[in-house]
Design a protein around this motif. Structure first.
Motif, PDB file in Angstrom:
ATOM      1  N   VAL A 294       0.881  -1.283  -0.102  1.00  0.00           N
ATOM      2  CA  VAL A 294       0.017  -0.231  -0.036  1.00  0.00           C
ATOM      3  C   VAL A 294       0.835   1.304  -0.007  1.00  0.00           C
ATOM      4  N   GLY A 295       0.524   2.259  -1.052  1.00  0.00           N
ATOM      5  CA  GLY A 295       1.368   3.423  -1.161  1.00  0.00           C
ATOM      6  C   GLY A 295       2.360   3.332  -1.840  1.00  0.00           C
ATOM      7  N   LYS A 296       2.824   2.156  -2.353  1.00  0.00           N
ATOM      8  CA  LYS A 296       3.875   2.085  -3.222  1.00  0.00           C
ATOM      9  C   LYS A 296       3.398   1.882  -4.565  1.00  0.00           C
ATOM     10  N   THR A 297       4.289   2.224  -5.720  1.00  0.00           N
ATOM     11  CA  THR A 297       3.977   2.279  -7.097  1.00  0.00           C
ATOM     12  C   THR A 297       4.359   0.885  -7.656  1.00  0.00           C
ATOM     13  N   LEU A 298       3.800   0.431  -8.751  1.00  0.00           N
ATOM     14  CA  LEU A 298       4.064  -0.930  -9.292  1.00  0.00           C
ATOM     15  C   LEU A 298       5.326  -1.214  -9.705  1.00  0.00           C
TER      16      LEU A 298
ATOM     17  N   GLY B 128       3.456   1.931 -14.511  1.00  0.00           N
ATOM     18  CA  GLY B 128       4.607   1.890 -13.503  1.00  0.00           C
ATOM     19  C   GLY B 128       4.285   2.887 -12.376  1.00  0.00           C
ATOM     20  N   ALA B 129       3.822   3.788 -12.441  1.00  0.00           N
ATOM     21  CA  ALA B 129       3.600   4.997 -11.805  1.00  0.00           C
ATOM     22  C   ALA B 129       2.182   4.776 -10.731  1.00  0.00           C
TER      23      ALA B 129
ATOM     24  N   GLU C 290       3.126 -13.017  -2.115  1.00  0.00           N
ATOM     25  CA  GLU C 290       4.087 -12.615  -0.819  1.00  0.00           C
ATOM     26  C   GLU C 290       4.115 -11.210  -0.941  1.00  0.00           C
ATOM     27  N   LEU C 291       4.508 -10.640  -1.937  1.00  0.00           N
ATOM     28  CA  LEU C 291       4.671  -9.116  -2.287  1.00  0.00           C
ATOM     29  C   LEU C 291       3.748  -8.157  -1.762  1.00  0.00           C
ATOM     30  N   LEU C 292       2.135  -8.760  -1.877  1.00  0.00           N
ATOM     31  CA  LEU C 292       1.198  -8.149  -1.317  1.00  0.00           C
ATOM     32  C   LEU C 292       0.725  -8.260   0.138  1.00  0.00           C
TER      33      LEU C 292
ATOM     34  N   PHE D 164       7.643  -6.818  -9.357  1.00  0.00           N
ATOM     35  CA  PHE D 164       6.731  -7.961  -9.366  1.00  0.00           C
ATOM     36  C   PHE D 164       7.527  -9.099 -10.442  1.00  0.00           C
ATOM     37  N   PRO D 165       7.318 -10.530 -10.411  1.00  0.00           N
ATOM     38  CA  PRO D 165       8.106 -11.289 -11.360  1.00  0.00           C
ATOM     39  C   PRO D 165       7.846 -10.736 -12.819  1.00  0.00           C
ATOM     40  N   LYS D 166       9.094 -11.285 -13.497  1.00  0.00           N
ATOM     41  CA  LYS D 166       8.853 -10.857 -15.030  1.00  0.00           C
ATOM     42  C   LYS D 166       7.431 -11.367 -15.816  1.00  0.00           C
ATOM     43  N   GLY D 167       7.128 -12.573 -15.356  1.00  0.00           N
ATOM     44  CA  GLY D 167       5.974 -13.367 -16.033  1.00  0.00           C
ATOM     45  C   GLY D 167       4.618 -12.855 -15.369  1.00  0.00           C
TER      46      GLY D 167
END
Length: 403
Positions: A342-346, A371-372, A396-398, A351-354
């Motif tokens: 939360v609060g971060k840009t993509l 991306g922004a 996991e990243l979320l 994220f993984p390349k796939g």
């Protein structure tokens, strides 16, 4: 979960039928065989009722209970069918011995399972290799193969219901062309069959005939709910590592639905003497089960501390017909309030390349991400992934705990 569901669907059904039959024999004027017939008819739980309530109310359960209950309810009809037909046969043929049915049972179940596996794989092979000019012929082709599976299995003395169920499980978990359109077709067929079934049952039920059996029906129904079903569950799950709460909840989710009512028509067609009374009692048991148990699944789960948020990811199929093995999946994931994303840009999340976020549902409005784009709590991300490892990494990243 597999063996737990299988034991409940076989041994559990048998124990329910025998225990309820013994109770009916002592409280009514039914003969022993007629009592066991009644117990057999209502021995299986109804898949439509269990699936509908668990999914419509989005009931999440700990300890893999939900898939166990769905497996049990989806696979216990063959056992109940065998018992119903067997006791109907014994009533109509008094000279026959019950021990003749034991080898018949194992033969029917074994042949049914093997035929189902073989036909399920054969269906996938045929659908992917046959070239039909009209797409509308594929539903007709698969319907013909389903009917053939049932009929052929019965001809070779197997259980046709079990064969079709096993074949359907295998087919549903494989990739084949026109899978999306065929799924929609059979969904419509399933609803049509349910409508026709309930219309037919409505023609067979007379409220005036049910009034004389209210007392008996209520007594039998309470014994089934509070004694026969729990006894069968506790005995069937005795060798598995389950808590008392697990067993109590599985006991409570013993919903009876349309299937027992359909089985109750078998004695009527065979000309069993007390088939009308059996039908009315069964109908009353089903009504009691759905009204009492069906409306209390959520409160009982919370009371037993088994309720949890349904963490199963929603996967959206492409609405495209691909003639090759499609590996990509579109998954809907909600961003938790406490998520570190939360609060971060993509672009900062790496994220993984796939993995690709193709769309964001934010307060019921769709946002095209770049991306922004900054994530907010409760955002619903539609994530395209190539494999399960990438999907796990995204979770996991979320901030989700992935088992």
């Amino acid at each position: 979960m597999l063996w737990r569901g299988v034991i409940l669907a076989t041994v559990g059904v048998f124990i329910t039928a025998i225990s309820l039959g013994a109770f009916v024999y002592f409280v009514t004027d039914f003969t022993l065989l007629e009592s066991l017939l009644l117990g057999s008819i209502v021995s299986s739980t109804d898949a439509a009722a269990v699936f509908s309530i668990l999914r419509s109310k989005n009931i999440g359960l700990k300890n893999n209970l939900r898939p166990t209950l769905e497996l049990e309810s989806g696979s216990n009809d063959p056992m109940a069918y065998f018992l119903t037909v067997s006791f109907t046969f014994l009533i109509m043929n008094q000279e026959a011995s019950i021990w003749q049915l034991v080898p018949m049972f194992f033969m029917q179940m074994s042949i049914g399972a093997v035929a189902g596996i073989a036909m399920g794989r054969a269906m996938v092979w045929v659908i992917n290799r046959i070239k039909l000019e009209q797409e509308g012929l594929y539903p007709a082709l698969t319907m013909a193969m389903v009917i053939f599976t049932y009929a052929f299995t019965n001809v070779i003395n197997g259980n046709g219901f079990l064969a079709v169920y096993v074949a359907a499980v295998i087919l549903g978990n494989r990739n084949f062309i026109h899978k999306r359109s065929l799924t929609k077709f059979y969904d419509g067929i399933a609803w049509l069959m349910q409508i026709l079934m309930f219309l037919t049952l409505g023609l067979l039920v007379f409220p005036s005939h049910m009034l004389p059996v209210v007392g008996t029906g209520l007594l039998i129904s309470m014994f089934l709910i509070f004694v026969a079903r729990p006894v069968s569950v506790f005995l069937s799950m005795a060798f598995f590592k389950n808590t008392i709460q697990d067993k109590l909840y599985v006991s409570w989710v013993g919903l009876r639905g349309a299937v027992p009512i359909v089985f109750a028509t078998y004695p009527m067609l065979a000309g069993v003497e007390k088939s009308d009374m059996i039908f009315n009692i069964v109908f009353f048991i089903v009504l009691t089960s759905v009204m009492l148990q069906g409306t209390t699944l959520s409160p009982v789960a919370k009371w037993l501390n088994l309720s949890e948020k349904d963490k199963k990811l929603k996967k959206h199929q492409f609405d495209l017909e691909m003639e090759y093995d499609l590996k990509n999946e579109l998954t809907e994931i909600e961003v938790p309030d406490s998520s570190p994303a939360v609060g971060k840009t993509l672009v900062d999340l790496h994220f993984p390349k796939g993995a690709l976020i193709v769309l964001i549902n934010r307060n019921r409005k769709f946002v095209t991400p770049n991306g922004a784009t900054m994530l907010e709590p409760k955002d619903k991300l539609f994530v395209m992934t190539d494999n399960d490892e990438e999907l796990t990494k995204v979770n996991e990243l979320l901030g989700y705990e992935v088992e």
